[in-house]
Design a protein around this motif. Structure first.
Motif, PDB file in Angstrom:
ATOM      1  N   ARG A 140       0.840  -1.200   0.000  1.00 14.17           N
ATOM      2  CA  ARG A 140       0.000   0.000   0.000  1.00 14.17           C
ATOM      3  C   ARG A 140       0.875   1.249   0.000  1.00 14.17           C
ATOM      4  NH1 ARG A 140      -4.758   0.185   4.417  1.00 14.17           N
ATOM      5  NH2 ARG A 140      -3.016   0.387   5.853  1.00 14.17           N
ATOM      6  N   ILE A 141       1.538   1.537   1.101  1.00 13.47           N
ATOM      7  CA  ILE A 141       2.461   2.667   1.142  1.00 13.47           C
ATOM      8  C   ILE A 141       3.709   2.254   1.915  1.00 13.47           C
ATOM      9  CG2 ILE A 141       0.752   4.524   0.951  1.00 13.47           C
ATOM     10  CD1 ILE A 141       0.755   4.829   3.955  1.00 13.47           C
ATOM     11  N   GLY A 142       4.790   2.979   1.690  1.00  8.63           N
ATOM     12  CA  GLY A 142       5.993   2.728   2.476  1.00  8.63           C
ATOM     13  C   GLY A 142       7.204   2.399   1.632  1.00  8.63           C
ATOM     14  N   PHE A 143       8.359   2.489   2.282  1.00  9.94           N
ATOM     15  CA  PHE A 143       9.612   2.141   1.605  1.00  9.94           C
ATOM     16  C   PHE A 143       9.584   0.661   1.235  1.00  9.94           C
ATOM     17  CE2 PHE A 143      10.635   5.893   4.026  1.00  9.94           C
ATOM     18  CZ  PHE A 143      11.445   6.618   3.162  1.00  9.94           C
ATOM     19  N   GLN A 144      10.137   0.378   0.063  1.00 10.37           N
ATOM     20  CA  GLN A 144      10.095  -1.013  -0.418  1.00 10.37           C
ATOM     21  C   GLN A 144      11.394  -1.758  -0.149  1.00 10.37           C
ATOM     22  OE1 GLN A 144       7.644  -2.379  -2.693  1.00 10.37           O
ATOM     23  NE2 GLN A 144       6.637  -0.610  -3.602  1.00 10.37           N
ATOM     24  N   GLN A 145      12.495  -0.998  -0.070  1.00  8.96           N
ATOM     25  CA  GLN A 145      13.802  -1.651   0.038  1.00  8.96           C
ATOM     26  C   GLN A 145      14.586  -1.106   1.222  1.00  8.96           C
ATOM     27  OE1 GLN A 145      14.628  -4.099  -1.809  1.00  8.96           O
ATOM     28  NE2 GLN A 145      12.987  -3.880  -3.328  1.00  8.96           N
ATOM     29  N   PRO A 146      15.299  -1.984   1.940  1.00 12.53           N
ATOM     30  CA  PRO A 146      16.140  -1.522   3.043  1.00 12.53           C
ATOM     31  C   PRO A 146      17.126  -0.429   2.609  1.00 12.53           C
ATOM     32  CG  PRO A 146      15.912  -3.895   3.152  1.00 12.53           C
ATOM     33  CD  PRO A 146      15.249  -3.468   1.876  1.00 12.53           C
ATOM     34  N   ALA A 147      17.663  -0.525   1.400  1.00 14.08           N
ATOM     35  CA  ALA A 147      18.642   0.472   0.945  1.00 14.08           C
ATOM     36  C   ALA A 147      18.000   1.857   0.866  1.00 14.08           C
ATOM     37  CB  ALA A 147      19.209   0.072  -0.422  1.00 14.08           C
ATOM     38  N   ASP A 148      16.747   1.908   0.439  1.00 15.29           N
ATOM     39  CA  ASP A 148      16.044   3.205   0.356  1.00 15.29           C
ATOM     40  C   ASP A 148      15.774   3.751   1.756  1.00 15.29           C
ATOM     41  OD1 ASP A 148      16.031   2.894  -2.353  1.00 15.29           O
ATOM     42  OD2 ASP A 148      14.015   2.046  -2.436  1.00 15.29           O
ATOM     43  N   LEU A 149      15.470   2.849   2.667  1.00 21.51           N
ATOM     44  CA  LEU A 149      15.255   3.278   4.052  1.00 21.51           C
ATOM     45  C   LEU A 149      16.538   3.892   4.598  1.00 21.51           C
ATOM     46  CD1 LEU A 149      13.705   3.349   6.770  1.00 21.51           C
ATOM     47  CD2 LEU A 149      14.573   1.039   7.195  1.00 21.51           C
TER      48      LEU A 149
END
Ligand code: PLP
Length: 372
Positions: A140-149
Motif C-alpha cells: 500500500r504505502i511505504g519504503f520497499q527496500q532496506p537500501a532506500d530506508l
C-alpha cells in the motif's frame, strides 16, 4: 450533515465497553508499551472525540488517524497526545503538521525533500515529526527496500527540521489462521531493521490482530483499532484471547404499525406481497443512514423476537413483518441485544457479504450517537 435528533433512531455507544477492551489489552502488553487508539473514520463510526476521550481514560497514550483533518479535529478539541496520520499527507502541509505537532507517515525520500523545502520556506520553528512506513508486504504505502530506508534515515540524521520519531509496518494477514505470509512480512521487517544504527522513539507493527494473536517484532507501541470497539478483527476465524465487548448498538422505534391485507405489497418495486393478513411496522432508518439496501430479507429484534425486513429498504425508512400488533413507539433493535436475543455487527456484515469494519464506519452522521 444534519443529525437526526428528532427521530428515534440512535447508535448507542457503550463507553464502558470501549474502556474495558482498551484497558484489558493495555494490561496484556509488555511494560512500557504505548497504545495508540485508532480513531480514524469518526472512531470507526463511534464518534471520534468521545472515543478519544474514553481511550485516554483507559490508558491510550496517543492516536492514529487516517487523514490530517482528523488530527486537527482532535487538536482543536484539546487533545495534546501524540497523533500519527497513517495515510500519506501532501508535503505542502508539512508546516501545518509541524505547527500542530502531528506526525506524518513517510514512504519516500522525495517526500522528505519536498517537506524540507516547505519547512524552509515557512516560519515554522517546530520540527516536523515523521514515522517512516515500511512496505513489508501490504503493498500500500511505504519504503520497499532496506537500501532506500537507509538513505532516508541518513538524510533525516542531517536534518534539524524533521525529527525521525517512528518506524512501522502493517501486516496484511495477521487476522488469518495461516501465518506463512505473516512470517514473510516479519522477515522483511527484520531486513529493514538491520540497516538502522539506532531505533527511533516509536517502533510499531501491531494493529489489533497482530497484538491479539502474534508476539511480533519487539515493537514498543501498538495501533489498536477494531478490537477496542469490541469487534473480533478476524471476523470468526480466530478466537479472541479475551472477551471483546461490542461498543455499538443500533436501535429505532416503530413509527407506524398497520395490518396489511393478504395480496397487498410493500415498498418500491412491490417485491414483497403479503400471503395472508399480517402486521407490518415501519422504522425511520434507511440506506441514507448506512443501513444498506442489501439488508432486505435480513431481520431486526422486537421484544426479543426476530422480525424480517420486508420489501426494499428505502432511503429513510424500512418495513418489517411483526408477529402481532405492537404499539407505535416500541423499541426495535437493529444491532445489539434485546431480551436475550442478539444481532451483531458480524451478523449484519455476513448478510451483506462484507466485514464489520465497513458496516460500523458506514453508519452516516445523520444517525444520532448516544453515549452511555
Ligand atoms: N494500522 C494501520 C496502518 C491501519 O491502516 C489500521 C486500520 O486500518 C490499523 C492500524 C488499525 O487496524 P485494526 O482496526 O484492525 O486494529
Amino acid at each position: 450533515m444534519t443529525i437526526g435528533i428528532h427521530r428515534p433512531t440512535r447508535l448507542v455507544i457503550d463507553r464502558q465497553a470501549l474502556y474495558d477492551n482498551i484497558a484489558t489489552e493495555k494490561a496484556r502488553l509488555k511494560p512500557n508499551t504505548d497504545l495508540f487508539m485508532v480513531v480514524k473514520a469518526n472512531g470507526y463510526g463511534h464518534g471520534i472525540l468521545q472515543v478519544a476521550q474514553t481511550a485516554v481514560e483507559a490508558g491510550a497514550t496517543g492516536f492514529c488517524v487516517a487523514i490530517l483533518d482528523e488530527a486537527l479535529q482532535l487538536r482543536h478539541a484539546g487533545f495534546n497526545q501524540p497523533i500519527l496520520v497513517l495515510g500519506i499527507t501532501a508535503p505542502k502541509y508539512a508546516a501545518l503538521m509541524a505547527e500542530y505537532h502531528v506526525s506524518a507517515t513517510v514512504g519516500t525520500l522525495d517526500w522528505l525533500q519536498a517537506a524540507k523545502r516547505v519547512l524552509t520556506a515557512s516560519d515554522e520553528k517546530q520540527p516536523l515529526s515523521v514515522h517512516l512506513g515500511l512496505d513489508t508486504g501490504m503493498g500500500r504505502i511505504g519504503f520497499q527496500q532496506p537500501a532506500d530506508l537507509k538513505v532516508a534515515v541518513d538524510t533525516l540524521a542531517q536534518s534539524e527540521q524533521i525529527s525521525f520519531d517512528g518506524i512501522f509496518t502493517h501486516f496484511s494477514t495477521a487476522d488469518a489462521a495461516d501465518t506463512d505470509y505473516f512470517h514473510q512480512q516479519v522477515d522483511r521487517w527484520q531486513a529493514f531493521m538491520a540497516v538502522l544504527d539506532k531505533k527511533p522513539r516509536y517502533v510499531h507493527v501491531s494493529n489489533s490482530a497482530t497484538s491479539l494473536w502474534h508476539d511480533a517484532c519487539n515493537g514498543n507501541m501498538i495501533r489498536f483499532g477494531v478490537a477496542a470497539y469490541g469487534l473480533n478483527p478476524s471476523g470468526t476465524e480466530l478466537k479472541e484471547p479475551f472477551t471483546l465487548k461490542p461498543a455499538m448498538s443500533l436501535t429505532s422505534e416503530l413509527v407506524f404499525v398497520k395490518q396489511l391485507k393478504a395480496g397487498r405489497s410493500v415498498s418500491y418495486g412491490a417485491t414483497y406481497t403479503a400471503k395472508q393478513d399480517e402486521w407490518v411496522g415501519t422504522l425511520p432508518i434507511g440506506y441514507a443512514d448506512g443501513y444498506e439496501r442489501r439488508l432486505q430479507g435480513f431481520h431486526v429484534l422486537v421484544d426479543g423476537q426476530i422480525c424480517e425486513i420486508i420489501g426494499r429498504i428505502c432511503m429513510d425508512q424500512l418495513m418489517i413483518r411483526l408477529p402481532h400488533e405492537f404499539a407505535e413507539g416500541t423499541t426495535v433493535t437493529l444491532v445489539g441485544k434485546d431480551h436475550g436475543a442478539e444481532i451483531t455487527l458480524q451478523d449484519v456484515a455476513d448478510y451483506c457479504g462484507t466485514i464489520h469494519y465497513e458496516i460500523a464506519c458506514g453508519f452516516t452522521e445523520r444517525i444520532q450517537r448516544v453515549y452511555k
